[in-house]
Design a protein around this motif. Sequence first.
Motif, mmCIF file in Angstrom:
data_model
loop_
_atom_site.group_PDB
_atom_site.id
_atom_site.type_symbol
_atom_site.label_atom_id
_atom_site.label_comp_id
_atom_site.label_asym_id
_atom_site.label_seq_id
_atom_site.Cartn_x
_atom_site.Cartn_y
_atom_site.Cartn_z
ATOM 1 N N SER A 1 0.778 -1.290 -0.142
ATOM 2 C CA SER A 1 -0.057 -0.181 -0.127
ATOM 3 C C SER A 1 1.007 1.290 0.120
ATOM 4 N N ALA A 2 2.057 1.040 0.541
ATOM 5 C CA ALA A 2 3.033 2.239 0.473
ATOM 6 C C ALA A 2 4.011 2.423 -0.851
ATOM 7 N N GLN A 3 3.735 1.859 -1.677
ATOM 8 C CA GLN A 3 4.768 1.517 -2.902
ATOM 9 C C GLN A 3 4.136 2.985 -3.757
ATOM 10 N N LEU A 4 5.073 3.311 -4.686
ATOM 11 C CA LEU A 4 5.072 4.455 -5.349
ATOM 12 C C LEU A 4 4.599 4.003 -6.924
ATOM 13 N N SER A 5 3.815 4.515 -7.720
ATOM 14 C CA SER A 5 3.567 4.125 -8.778
ATOM 15 C C SER A 5 4.911 4.308 -9.950
ATOM 16 N N ASP A 6 4.938 3.700 -10.863
ATOM 17 C CA ASP A 6 6.036 3.909 -11.591
ATOM 18 C C ASP A 6 5.839 5.007 -12.481
ATOM 19 N N GLU A 7 4.785 5.702 -12.844
ATOM 20 C CA GLU A 7 4.584 6.934 -13.389
ATOM 21 C C GLU A 7 5.092 8.028 -12.549
ATOM 22 N N TRP A 8 4.380 7.839 -11.236
ATOM 23 C CA TRP A 8 5.170 9.014 -10.320
ATOM 24 C C TRP A 8 6.731 8.971 -10.033
ATOM 25 N N LEU A 9 7.042 7.983 -9.837
ATOM 26 C CA LEU A 9 8.403 7.795 -9.679
ATOM 27 C C LEU A 9 9.467 8.136 -10.872
ATOM 28 N N THR A 10 9.026 7.905 -12.211
ATOM 29 C CA THR A 10 9.457 8.087 -13.328
ATOM 30 C C THR A 10 9.432 9.745 -13.325
ATOM 31 N N TYR B 1 9.386 11.995 -11.040
ATOM 32 C CA TYR B 1 10.045 12.548 -9.825
ATOM 33 C C TYR B 1 11.618 12.453 -10.302
ATOM 34 N N LEU B 2 12.040 11.195 -10.688
ATOM 35 C CA LEU B 2 13.417 11.189 -11.228
ATOM 36 C C LEU B 2 13.802 12.111 -12.258
ATOM 37 N N SER B 3 12.824 12.427 -13.128
ATOM 38 C CA SER B 3 12.933 13.489 -13.887
ATOM 39 C C SER B 3 13.570 15.021 -13.379
ATOM 40 N N SER B 4 12.608 15.236 -12.398
ATOM 41 C CA SER B 4 12.846 16.545 -11.504
ATOM 42 C C SER B 4 14.136 16.487 -10.846
ATOM 43 N N PHE B 5 14.551 15.262 -10.333
ATOM 44 C CA PHE B 5 15.812 15.166 -9.446
ATOM 45 C C PHE B 5 16.761 15.267 -10.498
ATOM 46 N N ALA B 6 16.791 14.611 -11.823
ATOM 47 C CA ALA B 6 17.925 14.673 -12.777
ATOM 48 C C ALA B 6 18.030 16.299 -13.192
ATOM 49 N N ALA C 1 9.414 -0.287 -17.733
ATOM 50 C CA ALA C 1 9.379 1.026 -16.584
ATOM 51 C C ALA C 1 10.627 1.443 -16.515
ATOM 52 N N ARG C 2 11.660 0.514 -16.373
ATOM 53 C CA ARG C 2 12.868 0.838 -16.206
ATOM 54 C C ARG C 2 13.659 1.532 -17.324
ATOM 55 N N ALA C 3 13.236 1.190 -18.433
ATOM 56 C CA ALA C 3 13.721 1.931 -19.777
ATOM 57 C C ALA C 3 13.239 3.372 -19.674
ATOM 58 N N ARG C 4 11.993 3.535 -19.314
ATOM 59 C CA ARG C 4 11.430 4.922 -19.200
ATOM 60 C C ARG C 4 12.238 5.617 -17.912
ATOM 61 N N ALA D 1 19.396 11.891 -20.339
ATOM 62 C CA ALA D 1 19.398 13.468 -20.798
ATOM 63 C C ALA D 1 20.170 14.306 -19.849
ATOM 64 N N LEU D 2 20.473 13.794 -18.767
ATOM 65 C CA LEU D 2 21.484 14.044 -17.575
ATOM 66 C C LEU D 2 22.804 14.217 -17.950
ATOM 67 N N LEU D 3 23.225 13.045 -18.452
ATOM 68 C CA LEU D 3 24.671 12.861 -19.033
ATOM 69 C C LEU D 3 25.010 13.413 -20.071
ATOM 70 N N CYS D 4 24.025 13.550 -20.938
ATOM 71 C CA CYS D 4 24.142 14.288 -22.114
ATOM 72 C C CYS D 4 24.347 15.870 -21.879
ATOM 73 N N ALA D 5 23.534 16.384 -21.025
ATOM 74 C CA ALA D 5 23.809 17.726 -20.574
ATOM 75 C C ALA D 5 25.462 18.029 -19.746
ATOM 76 N N TYR D 6 25.720 16.995 -19.178
ATOM 77 C CA TYR D 6 27.232 17.048 -18.673
ATOM 78 C C TYR D 6 28.298 17.158 -19.682
ATOM 79 N N ALA D 7 27.849 16.514 -20.752
ATOM 80 C CA ALA D 7 28.794 16.414 -21.869
ATOM 81 C C ALA D 7 29.171 17.438 -22.498
ATOM 82 N N GLN D 8 28.164 18.674 -22.526
ATOM 83 C CA GLN D 8 28.178 19.932 -23.112
ATOM 84 C C GLN D 8 29.347 20.811 -22.735
ATOM 85 N N PRO D 9 30.011 21.167 -23.309
ATOM 86 C CA PRO D 9 30.929 22.462 -23.236
ATOM 87 C C PRO D 9 30.421 23.342 -21.977
ATOM 88 N N ARG D 10 29.307 23.787 -22.101
ATOM 89 C CA ARG D 10 28.768 24.626 -21.035
ATOM 90 C C ARG D 10 27.023 24.120 -20.852
#
Length: 922
Positions: A801-810, A812-817, A853-856, A863-872
């Motif tokens: 009952s306390a588990q988070l849905s895949d949609e919500w966690l995905t 959230y990970l987008s905001s965290f990244a 769900a893991r792929a999503r 996207a985060l790593l691609c941002a890190y790879a940019q010169p700025r």
Amino acid sequence: MTSDDAAPSEGQIENKWVPLNMEEVSSNSFSPALSPAASHPLGGGPQKSETPHPAANGQANPVANEGAAPATPTDPLSKASVISDPLSSAAKTPTDPLSAASDPLSAGNQNSTPSKEKNATDDGEAEAALDSELDLKDSRTIIPWSIRKTQIVQTFTTTGTIQMPSFVSNEVAKAGRGGNTLQARVDSIDDGDDEVSMVRYSAREYVQNMTEMNEELARAWNNEERVKALKMAIQCAKLLGDSSTPQFYPSLFVLVTEILDTFGRLVFERIKQKGLTAAGKKKKRMEDFGPDDVTEEARETCKNWFYKIASIRELIPRVYMEMAIIRCYQFLYGYGEFESSLRRLAGMLRGIADPLGSVHARAYLVRRSEDINASLIAPVMDCFQDSSQCLALLHSSYWSNRITSVNKLDVDTYASLLGPALDYQLQCLGHKGGRSCCIEVLKNYAHLCKAGPAGGRVAGTGMLLEFILKNFEAENLSGVVVELVRLINEEVAEGGLDKHVHLYGILGRALVVSPPPAETRLPLLNEIWKHVAACSDVKAYLGVASVFIQYVVKYFGDKEVCLLLGDVVRHVSGAARAESAVQEELQRTTLHIVAHRNSFQGLIALQQWMPVVDLLQGPGLVEVSKAMLRLFTSTSSAQEARDPVAVHAAFGLAKTVHDAIDDLSSDNQRREAGVLICGFLRRIGFGSELEQHLNFLVDSRRFLVSLDIVTHTLAMEAVSLVAVCQEKVKGRHTRRTLSFVKACLAFVIVTLPSVQDREWQLQGLLLGGQVALRAGLIAQAESFFKAIVQAIQDLPSLSPSAQLSDEWLTSYLSSFASTLVAVPGHPEHGPLYVVNGLLTVVRKHAWQGGGAARARAYAPMIALLCAYAQPRLPYQVAGVDGNDVLFARDAAFFSEIHQTLARIVDEALDAALDLKSPPSLP
């Protein structure tokens, strides 16, 4: 028995009426002049006949006829009858009025009877097309009959047995077997020897059997057994002539009148089925419906029913049956003649000698009047005036001896049995009668106060005064309040203060709604409270005090409020304080005061307020605390929100509400308490004293720990303090302000892990990290981000009952990244320290959607790593150097990014085999 009653036949109930000698009644027992009963409307149409109707003439008041020779019953169908017989005139024509085409006892319609559910209502759907029910606007205490009848049956019962008829349902009605003659049909109405037997039941069985009889009547009607249905209704009506069990009589009245209502509905519906004209079918309002809207056949059928009922020998069943079908008069004379018919019936009811039976019969007449035309006042006033005089009749030698020797009751107890009927009559008068009606009723009451033995009060005057105060509009009572106070004082002096002190409370409710003139308010309060303060019954006293506290807080100042509260404190002490009834009244009293205050600080400043609150215990204290918290959050100004006294008082209230929550509390209780406490916490503000505010949050966390929403709110308030401090210093912290911000962030990161709701916890941790990053506190921000990784790692161990849905966690990970884009790498563990930890958690997490769900979830990481790879970097936080600065042109940094990115892509491609649609990048 009444003057025209014959000896009871076998199978019938014997009504043992004993005529009362007028010498036994005091000369002032009946003040209103009793007008003669009007003629029967069938005698001459809408015009009134000078000759009384046989039913009224043959049933003269037995009190007046004591010692006279019994009157010979007049046959309403005989040649000498003053009523023109439609059956005799119709017999000259080829069409037989008693044939299947006209006779209401033979002809029928299978669809003419409502269903069982419809029979249980007071007004059937058969009348809905003709009658637009009046909407009775309730200004005081209007109790619908549907509720009132249930209360009566539950209240008035007996441990003995009660007599009732038992019908043989499989036998054919006697009239159906006899010849088709008028006399045979008339005799069949009263002769039921082979169909009715008398049995005795307990009160519970009686109620059940009467309910079944109501259904049996409807079945008999549906089966074309009109005579049987009629005889059942008549025999039930005769039961109301038996008051040998007076304690059960009000319940008996309800049960019998339910059957009569069913019978009246069936007759009305049958006549309507006999034929509405085309014009009648178009009309919807009852007042627009008249004789021209029905066919001649329907009108003849209607007259037949009234003549059948007029042939009943006994007064009580005859008049009850006529009241049951009184609405059918509209088929004959239209809507405007009901008042004269009702007043005629009211006059006939004076022939019932039994006070208990006559008062309830008038109550039924009043109810039928309300069903037909709720705006009529004259018939209701006639009924009430006659009913109230029955209280004086109880003191006559005959009735007082009968009550004490036969019924084994005292007169006061017997008078209380008349209460439901009198209350209903006054309710119908009160909701539509104006000031003049109220004055007339009070005059009638004043007369009763002098109509008892030796010119004293009659039994039940206190009860009657209570009904008057409850049922009349406040503005009508306010105009005669001085006289009402005098009448209550007299009642108190006669019957005792503790017994009648509640009358002051009922009057007080009217004064709250409609106060007297300003110059009389204080003298009136002093006069009333002089008596109320002397009451020794704490519960009765508080019942009045809880009403007058509204009067005082609404029309007086704090001085009078404190005086009244002080008097309450003096009365409530010792063991009486713990009684549940006392606590309920104290709660009601305090809630009234809170509801009328517009300042929390002004409320707690009242000198007698806290002593009154200290008297509260348990649920009462919790409810008052909730009300005061609402007042604090809705009215407190910024200055009051930082006042130490107000904050301390409000904090105590919040703790009281919080401590009342336990494992047995419902979700609604938890939600309500949480909303109130959170509103209080958000309302508190110490201005520039941010450290004092933080100390307040620390104290609150120590005492308010049971509610998730409260813990989360405390953490968010601390985050807000960081933002406020950051705004004040404009990003240039001193040692003191920097220490304060670190203390706030430490409070947040220590508090949030105790939040059970994982969504609130993760969102709070992310917000805390973002605020720390904005303040330039990289170490504190990393602590928040590591706490996020740890919280996500712990998710699989939680309950389903306390588990988070895949949609919500995905999401959230987008905001965290997105936040991690601006976060600099760790100087010792490398630039991707937090990212690698997050990737590990994402890889090991038990996704509900599997590999898809893991792929999503990998998409925002890519996207985060691609941002890190940019010169700025696409964005950065002011004052914080990002990885594009710290690791500029660092080959090892870019190599680690490419390796990590390649690994993620491979894992995402493997997981994508389960995808039915391509993942969408944030």
